[in-house]
Design a protein around this motif. Structure first.
Motif, short mmCIF file in Angstrom:
data_model
loop_
_atom_site.label_atom_id
_atom_site.label_comp_id
_atom_site.label_asym_id
_atom_site.label_seq_id
_atom_site.Cartn_x
_atom_site.Cartn_y
_atom_site.Cartn_z
N ALA A 92 0.86 -0.95 -0.04
CA ALA A 92 0.26 -0.01 -0.09
C ALA A 92 1.04 1.50 -0.21
N LYS A 93 1.94 1.00 0.82
CA LYS A 93 2.93 2.59 0.76
C LYS A 93 3.17 2.40 -0.57
N THR A 94 3.92 1.45 -0.83
CA THR A 94 4.47 1.74 -2.48
C THR A 94 4.04 1.85 -3.51
N LEU A 95 2.85 1.58 -3.07
CA LEU A 95 1.90 1.59 -4.24
C LEU A 95 1.10 3.75 -4.18
N ASP A 96 1.25 3.95 -2.74
CA ASP A 96 1.28 5.39 -2.55
C ASP A 96 2.41 6.02 -3.69
N SER A 97 3.64 5.78 -3.23
CA SER A 97 4.63 6.16 -4.00
C SER A 97 4.56 6.75 -5.52
N LEU A 98 3.80 4.97 -5.64
CA LEU A 98 4.12 5.27 -7.34
C LEU A 98 3.35 5.96 -8.12
N ILE A 99 1.77 6.31 -7.24
CA ILE A 99 1.00 6.96 -7.05
C ILE A 99 1.19 8.44 -7.86
N SER A 100 2.23 9.33 -6.17
CA SER A 100 2.53 10.09 -6.52
C SER A 100 4.21 10.63 -7.31
N LYS A 101 4.51 9.31 -7.84
CA LYS A 101 5.62 8.91 -8.78
C LYS A 101 4.87 9.97 -10.14
N TYR A 102 3.68 8.83 -10.02
CA TYR A 102 3.33 9.36 -11.73
C TYR A 102 1.94 10.65 -11.26
N ASP A 103 2.03 11.57 -10.65
CA ASP A 103 0.80 12.45 -10.35
C ASP A 103 -0.12 11.57 -11.10
N GLN A 104 -0.90 10.96 -9.80
CA GLN A 104 -2.28 10.36 -10.41
C GLN A 104 -2.71 10.55 -8.47
N LYS A 105 -3.88 9.84 -8.81
CA LYS A 105 -4.39 9.92 -7.03
C LYS A 105 -5.39 8.30 -7.31
N ILE A 106 -5.66 8.36 -6.15
CA ILE A 106 -6.36 7.21 -5.63
C ILE A 106 -8.03 7.71 -5.03
N SER A 107 -9.20 7.50 -6.17
CA SER A 107 -10.14 7.60 -5.82
C SER A 107 -11.27 7.33 -4.46
N CYS A 108 -11.22 5.78 -4.75
CA CYS A 108 -11.92 5.29 -4.06
C CYS A 108 -11.41 3.71 -3.68
N VAL A 109 -11.50 2.32 -2.18
CA VAL A 109 -11.02 2.10 -2.08
C VAL A 109 -12.47 0.85 -2.08
N PHE A 110 -12.64 0.79 -2.58
CA PHE A 110 -14.53 -0.69 -2.63
C PHE A 110 -13.80 -1.31 -1.30
N SER A 111 -14.43 -2.02 -0.52
CA SER A 111 -14.30 -2.85 0.11
C SER A 111 -15.23 -3.67 0.30
N LEU A 112 -15.41 -5.22 -0.24
CA LEU A 112 -15.90 -6.36 -0.31
C LEU A 112 -16.01 -6.97 1.09
N LYS A 113 -17.29 -6.72 1.05
CA LYS A 113 -16.93 -7.30 2.77
C LYS A 113 -17.91 -9.22 2.19
N VAL A 114 -17.38 -10.58 2.49
CA VAL A 114 -18.31 -11.49 2.44
C VAL A 114 -17.71 -12.44 3.81
N ASP A 115 -18.90 -12.95 3.63
CA ASP A 115 -18.42 -13.89 5.15
C ASP A 115 -17.44 -15.52 4.65
N HIS A 116 -16.40 -15.81 5.30
CA HIS A 116 -15.52 -16.84 4.99
C HIS A 116 -16.45 -18.07 4.62
N GLU A 117 -17.35 -18.50 5.52
CA GLU A 117 -17.98 -20.11 4.95
C GLU A 117 -18.50 -19.37 3.15
N VAL A 118 -19.01 -18.33 2.44
CA VAL A 118 -19.64 -17.99 1.00
C VAL A 118 -18.32 -18.03 0.32
N VAL A 119 -16.78 -17.31 0.90
CA VAL A 119 -16.04 -17.39 -0.27
C VAL A 119 -15.46 -18.65 -0.53
N VAL A 120 -15.91 -19.52 0.89
CA VAL A 120 -14.91 -21.16 0.27
C VAL A 120 -15.67 -21.22 -1.25
#
Ligand code: AP5
Ligand code: MG
Length: 226
Positions: free
Chosen positions: A94-122
């Motif tokens: 995550a830290k590396t991504l932040d430095s790459l994003i800033s190195k190439y003058d870009q931005k991250i607008s949103c982190v979509f976190s998908l919540k799913v129970d472990h039994e379902v993902v199996v």
């Protein structure tokens, strides 16, 4: 313009949602898992080194990942049009991504976190089939490939070598220990958007799509002219 991240446990639906969002918003997908599997398929030096790590459900060394990711972020063609699927996987990434994003003058607008129970993902992972020709992801239990929803020959449908019960348990453990802390990292930056990933694929997609529209006027314009 904006880059977004799809975050969630194995089998959460990151790849499934990414495919729809890429088509809708003309984004370019960076899936570190897909990039690594390509290396394995092509039997590159890197591919030969990482195959057993992936089949054990552990994370591949950050050094291998960083180069693959920078190659894409640095490409002007994808400037601020990236959707990250399954990356970053730990705080260092995550830290590396932040430095790459800033190195190439870009931005991250949103982190979509998908919540799913472990039994379902199996169950989702055990039933997963990916079409190697068109990239669509199906599920023998929940959303099988049919003549109506899939044009490619059945022979292109493949199971992943890490989609077995033993590896899934290890992948979920790895996620809990190494990857989950990344959520706090983005929450502290006010970038986190939690999504209930237990619902139907189309309902989740509509929710993410609606949020994407609000993220950036440019994305909205792309949508209007599609
Ligand atoms: P990766 O390929 O990233 O796998 P993952 O994170 O374990 O996630 P999956 O691809 O299994 O799940 P997904 O969330 O994409 O779900 P999908 O949409 O396919 O990584 C694989 C390995 O590579 C790692 O274990 C690690 O070794 C290595 N690696 C990768 N990135 C790395 C990194 N950055 N650093 C170090 N190592 C790295 O859906 C799953 C199934 O569920 C499908 O069949 C689908 O049809 C179905 N489904 C989806 N959504 C729904 C829904 N809402 N309802 C019902 N079914 C659904
Ligand atoms: Mg995936």
């Amino acid at each position: 313009m904006a880059n977004v991240i799809l975050f969630g446990p194995p089998g959460a639906g990151k790849g499934t949602q990414a495919k729809y969002l890429v088509d809708k918003f003309s984004l370019f997908k960076i899936s570190s898992g897909d990039l690594l599997r390509k290396e394995i398929k092509n039997e590159t030096e890197l591919g030969n080194k990482i195959k057993s790590i992936i089949d054990q459900g552990s994370l591949v060394d950050d050094n291998y990942i960083d180069g693959l990711i920078e190659k894409i972020i640095s490409n002007k063609k994808y400037f601020n049009m990236l959707i990250f699927d399954g990356y970053p996987r730990n705080i260092n990434q995550a830290k590396t991504l932040d430095s790459l994003i800033s190195k190439y003058d870009q931005k991250i607008s949103c982190v979509f976190s998908l919540k799913v129970d472990h039994e379902v993902v199996v169950k989702r992972i055990l039933g997963r089939q990916t079409c190697l020709s068109c990239g669509l992801i199906f599920n023998t239990f929940f959303s099988p490939s049919t003549k109506e929803n899939h044009n490619c020959d059945e022979k292109h449908l493949q199971k992943r070598s890490d989609d077995n019960e033993a590896t899934i348990i290890k992948r979920i453990k790895t996620y809990d220990i190494k990857t989950l802390p990344v959520l706090n990292y983005y929450s502290d930056q006010n970038l986190l958007c939690e999504i209930d990933g237990m619902r139907e694929i189309s309902i989740i997609y509509k929710e993410i799509r609606a949020i994407m529209h609000t993220l950036d006027t440019w994305l909205y314009m792309v949508h209007l002219y599609k």
